[in-house]
Design a protein around this motif. Structure first.
Motif, PDB file in Angstrom:
ATOM      1  N   GLY A   1       0.830  -1.200   0.000  1.00  0.00           N
ATOM      2  CA  GLY A   1       0.000   0.000   0.000  1.00  0.00           C
ATOM      3  C   GLY A   1       0.859   1.242   0.000  1.00  0.00           C
ATOM      4  N   THR A   2       0.257   2.376  -0.298  1.00  0.00           N
ATOM      5  CA  THR A   2       0.987   3.634  -0.393  1.00  0.00           C
ATOM      6  C   THR A   2       0.345   4.679   0.515  1.00  0.00           C
ATOM      7  N   ILE A   3       1.171   5.347   1.309  1.00  0.00           N
ATOM      8  CA  ILE A   3       0.739   6.467   2.137  1.00  0.00           C
ATOM      9  C   ILE A   3       1.727   7.600   1.928  1.00  0.00           C
ATOM     10  N   LYS A   4       1.236   8.743   1.510  1.00  0.00           N
ATOM     11  CA  LYS A   4       2.077   9.921   1.295  1.00  0.00           C
ATOM     12  C   LYS A   4       3.272   9.602   0.405  1.00  0.00           C
ATOM     13  N   ASP A   5       2.988   8.909  -0.693  1.00  0.00           N
ATOM     14  CA  ASP A   5       3.983   8.561  -1.715  1.00  0.00           C
ATOM     15  C   ASP A   5       5.037   7.570  -1.231  1.00  0.00           C
ATOM     16  N   GLU A   6       4.818   6.942  -0.093  1.00  0.00           N
ATOM     17  CA  GLU A   6       5.728   5.914   0.407  1.00  0.00           C
ATOM     18  C   GLU A   6       5.023   4.556   0.362  1.00  0.00           C
TER      19      GLU A   6
ATOM     20  N   SER B   1     -13.986 -15.810  -6.902  1.00  0.00           N
ATOM     21  CA  SER B   1     -13.585 -14.427  -7.169  1.00  0.00           C
ATOM     22  C   SER B   1     -13.528 -13.630  -5.871  1.00  0.00           C
ATOM     23  N   GLU B   2     -12.774 -12.560  -5.902  1.00  0.00           N
ATOM     24  CA  GLU B   2     -12.626 -11.737  -4.698  1.00  0.00           C
ATOM     25  C   GLU B   2     -13.906 -10.950  -4.442  1.00  0.00           C
ATOM     26  N   VAL B   3     -14.307 -10.886  -3.191  1.00  0.00           N
ATOM     27  CA  VAL B   3     -15.500 -10.138  -2.809  1.00  0.00           C
ATOM     28  C   VAL B   3     -15.115  -9.081  -1.784  1.00  0.00           C
ATOM     29  N   TYR B   4     -15.934  -8.014  -1.746  1.00  0.00           N
ATOM     30  CA  TYR B   4     -15.658  -6.917  -0.823  1.00  0.00           C
ATOM     31  C   TYR B   4     -16.373  -7.151   0.496  1.00  0.00           C
ATOM     32  N   VAL B   5     -15.591  -7.024   1.607  1.00  0.00           N
ATOM     33  CA  VAL B   5     -16.146  -7.168   2.947  1.00  0.00           C
ATOM     34  C   VAL B   5     -15.663  -5.973   3.780  1.00  0.00           C
ATOM     35  N   ASP B   6     -16.612  -5.238   4.359  1.00  0.00           N
ATOM     36  CA  ASP B   6     -16.268  -4.031   5.122  1.00  0.00           C
ATOM     37  C   ASP B   6     -15.213  -4.302   6.185  1.00  0.00           C
ATOM     38  N   GLU B   7     -15.426  -5.355   6.987  1.00  0.00           N
ATOM     39  CA  GLU B   7     -14.509  -5.639   8.094  1.00  0.00           C
ATOM     40  C   GLU B   7     -13.093  -5.932   7.602  1.00  0.00           C
ATOM     41  N   ILE B   8     -12.996  -6.617   6.462  1.00  0.00           N
ATOM     42  CA  ILE B   8     -11.676  -6.963   5.939  1.00  0.00           C
ATOM     43  C   ILE B   8     -10.994  -5.733   5.359  1.00  0.00           C
ATOM     44  N   ASN B   9     -11.769  -4.879   4.712  1.00  0.00           N
ATOM     45  CA  ASN B   9     -11.206  -3.631   4.210  1.00  0.00           C
ATOM     46  C   ASN B   9     -10.670  -2.775   5.364  1.00  0.00           C
ATOM     47  N   ASP B  10     -11.423  -2.701   6.450  1.00  0.00           N
ATOM     48  CA  ASP B  10     -10.967  -1.951   7.632  1.00  0.00           C
ATOM     49  C   ASP B  10      -9.708  -2.573   8.224  1.00  0.00           C
ATOM     50  N   TYR B  11      -9.680  -3.906   8.259  1.00  0.00           N
ATOM     51  CA  TYR B  11      -8.518  -4.618   8.787  1.00  0.00           C
ATOM     52  C   TYR B  11      -7.270  -4.279   7.972  1.00  0.00           C
TER      53      TYR B  11
ATOM     54  N   LEU C   1      -6.708  -1.641   6.027  1.00  0.00           N
ATOM     55  CA  LEU C   1      -6.314  -0.244   6.214  1.00  0.00           C
ATOM     56  C   LEU C   1      -5.552  -0.067   7.525  1.00  0.00           C
ATOM     57  N   ARG C   2      -6.030  -0.731   8.548  1.00  0.00           N
ATOM     58  CA  ARG C   2      -5.352  -0.626   9.844  1.00  0.00           C
ATOM     59  C   ARG C   2      -3.964  -1.249   9.776  1.00  0.00           C
ATOM     60  N   ALA C   3      -3.841  -2.406   9.106  1.00  0.00           N
ATOM     61  CA  ALA C   3      -2.538  -3.064   8.977  1.00  0.00           C
ATOM     62  C   ALA C   3      -1.562  -2.187   8.192  1.00  0.00           C
ATOM     63  N   LEU C   4      -2.056  -1.524   7.151  1.00  0.00           N
ATOM     64  CA  LEU C   4      -1.220  -0.619   6.363  1.00  0.00           C
ATOM     65  C   LEU C   4      -0.746   0.552   7.220  1.00  0.00           C
ATOM     66  N   TYR C   5      -1.673   1.165   7.930  1.00  0.00           N
ATOM     67  CA  TYR C   5      -1.304   2.319   8.748  1.00  0.00           C
ATOM     68  C   TYR C   5      -0.446   1.914   9.945  1.00  0.00           C
ATOM     69  N   ASP C   6      -0.563   0.674  10.399  1.00  0.00           N
ATOM     70  CA  ASP C   6       0.324   0.188  11.460  1.00  0.00           C
ATOM     71  C   ASP C   6       1.771   0.196  10.989  1.00  0.00           C
ATOM     72  N   GLN C   7       1.989  -0.156   9.721  1.00  0.00           N
ATOM     73  CA  GLN C   7       3.350  -0.132   9.172  1.00  0.00           C
ATOM     74  C   GLN C   7       3.868   1.310   9.095  1.00  0.00           C
ATOM     75  N   TYR C   8       2.979   2.216   8.730  1.00  0.00           N
ATOM     76  CA  TYR C   8       3.362   3.629   8.688  1.00  0.00           C
ATOM     77  C   TYR C   8       3.748   4.109  10.095  1.00  0.00           C
ATOM     78  N   ARG C   9       2.946   3.727  11.081  1.00  0.00           N
ATOM     79  CA  ARG C   9       3.222   4.135  12.462  1.00  0.00           C
ATOM     80  C   ARG C   9       4.568   3.595  12.930  1.00  0.00           C
ATOM     81  N   LYS C  10       4.854   2.331  12.600  1.00  0.00           N
ATOM     82  CA  LYS C  10       6.115   1.730  13.022  1.00  0.00           C
ATOM     83  C   LYS C  10       7.297   2.471  12.412  1.00  0.00           C
ATOM     84  N   LYS C  11       7.202   2.765  11.131  1.00  0.00           N
ATOM     85  CA  LYS C  11       8.322   3.420  10.455  1.00  0.00           C
ATOM     86  C   LYS C  11       8.578   4.810  11.018  1.00  0.00           C
TER      87      LYS C  11
END
Length: 331
Positions: A26-31, A47-57, A59-69
């Motif tokens: 994923g990309t946050i602020k060009d990183e 086929s892949e299906v959209y699930v709200d809870e998984i999308n939220d999960y 996003l949180r995992a992506l932003y967790d990496q941003y927080r760690k860095k």
């Protein structure tokens, strides 16, 4: 594996689905960040299906990496703070002097600044620091009941640690009790001199914490974050002068530092340390105005204060006065 019912655009029907873990980018602020996320797939066609809870999960995992860095407090740590100290989100924001909704926004996923994150980390990790803030800013809270409830919670946390209180915290309270006008800057230097002179007389250090060579002299990082909000104001003592935790030799050094070192301002003591080899060696070739937090090695502290003791023919800790007066005359 998790099975629920969602709509599949390929099957055009409500279907159950399966969940797999997958490495994602994923990309946050060009990183770009790599993280472990999840995908949901239709149990009928795959086929892949959209699930709200998984999308939220994800996003949180992506932003967790941003927080760690970027060394930003994690959402899990942040969410623990109100429960830990029995304080509402709005009251916590007010206690910190922030906008009333600021902490709530962080709980909903907004990213705190590095400065605000450092404050929240210190609160989460250090009940003593929180207790200081609570006493200093209690007038900001909406009700006296909110203060009392939170005070009880932090008191329980501190009480649980009472018998395991470390030496540096006990030394701080001892110095604050005996020095009626000591700022955060002066406290840092006092702790440094306690360490150095205790080693010079008794060949061991009073506490294990490392200090760093900051722009304004030796600094104990955790202690800095605990009291930094006092800025240029004197730090308030939280209680009476209990010396029962100290041996006679420990009290002798603490008393002499309180009497002969803490009588000088923090800026004067800063000048003392800037002319001493432990800080100079740790800074190396760095200009004085460059921020770079190198550890001051304990052997350098020990060697320097051993030499000071010999040079000034010190017999007991009361002789620290000779060194302090000489240093003051030289600046």
């Amino acid at each position: 594996m998790n099975e629920r019912i969602v709509f599949c655009e390929e099957c055009r029907n409500d279907v159950s689905y399966t969940v797999i873990e997958k490495q994602m980018t994923g990309t946050i602020k060009d990183e770009k960040y790599i993280y472990m996320g999840k995908e949901a797939h239709c149990a009928e066609c795959g086929s892949e299906v959209y699930v709200d809870e998984i999308n939220d999960y994800n996003l949180r995992a992506l932003y967790d990496q941003y927080r760690k860095k970027h060394d930003i407090i994690s959402l899990d740590e942040l969410l623990k703070i109100p429960e830990k100290y029995a304080i509402g989100k709005r009251n916590l924001s007010l206690l910190l002097g922030w906008g009333e909704q600021t902490f709530s926004r962080y709980c909903d996923g907004d990213m705190p600044t590095k400065q605000y994150s450092d404050t929240l980390k210190q609160i989460n990790n250090d009940p003593v620091y929180y207790d200081v803030l609570l006493e200093k800013n209690k007038q900001n809270l909406k009700t006296a009941k909110a203060y009392e409830k939170s005070k009880k919670a932090v008191g329980a946390l501190l009480g649980a640690k009472e018998h395991g209180a470390n030496k540096i915290d006990l030394s701080i309270e001892y110095l604050l009790c005996r020095c009626q006008d000591i700022t955060p800057l002066a406290l840092q230097k006092a702790l440094y001199y306690v360490q150095g002179f205790y080693y010079a007389f008794y060949k061991t250090f009073l506490f294990p914490e490392e200090c760093e060579a900051w722009i304004h002299g030796p600094v104990y990082r955790d202690i800095y974050y605990r009291y930094r909000d006092y800025r240029f104001d004197s730090i308030e003592s939280s209680g009476g002068c209990d010396d029962s935790e100290f041996s006679s030799s420990e009290k002798a050094v603490l008393d002499s530092v309180a009497k002969n070192i803490c009588c000088y301002s923090g800026k004067v003591l800063e000048k003392f340390t800037h002319s001493e080899s432990p800080w100079i060696l740790a800074r190396g070739e760095l200009p004085e105005n460059v921020s770079y937090n190198r550890t001051i090695q304990k052997d350098q502290i020990g060697n320097y204060f051993n030499a000071v003791k010999e040079k000034y023919n010190m017999i007991n800790p009361n002789d620290i006065k000779k060194y302090a007066q000489t240093m003051f005359q030289q600046i």
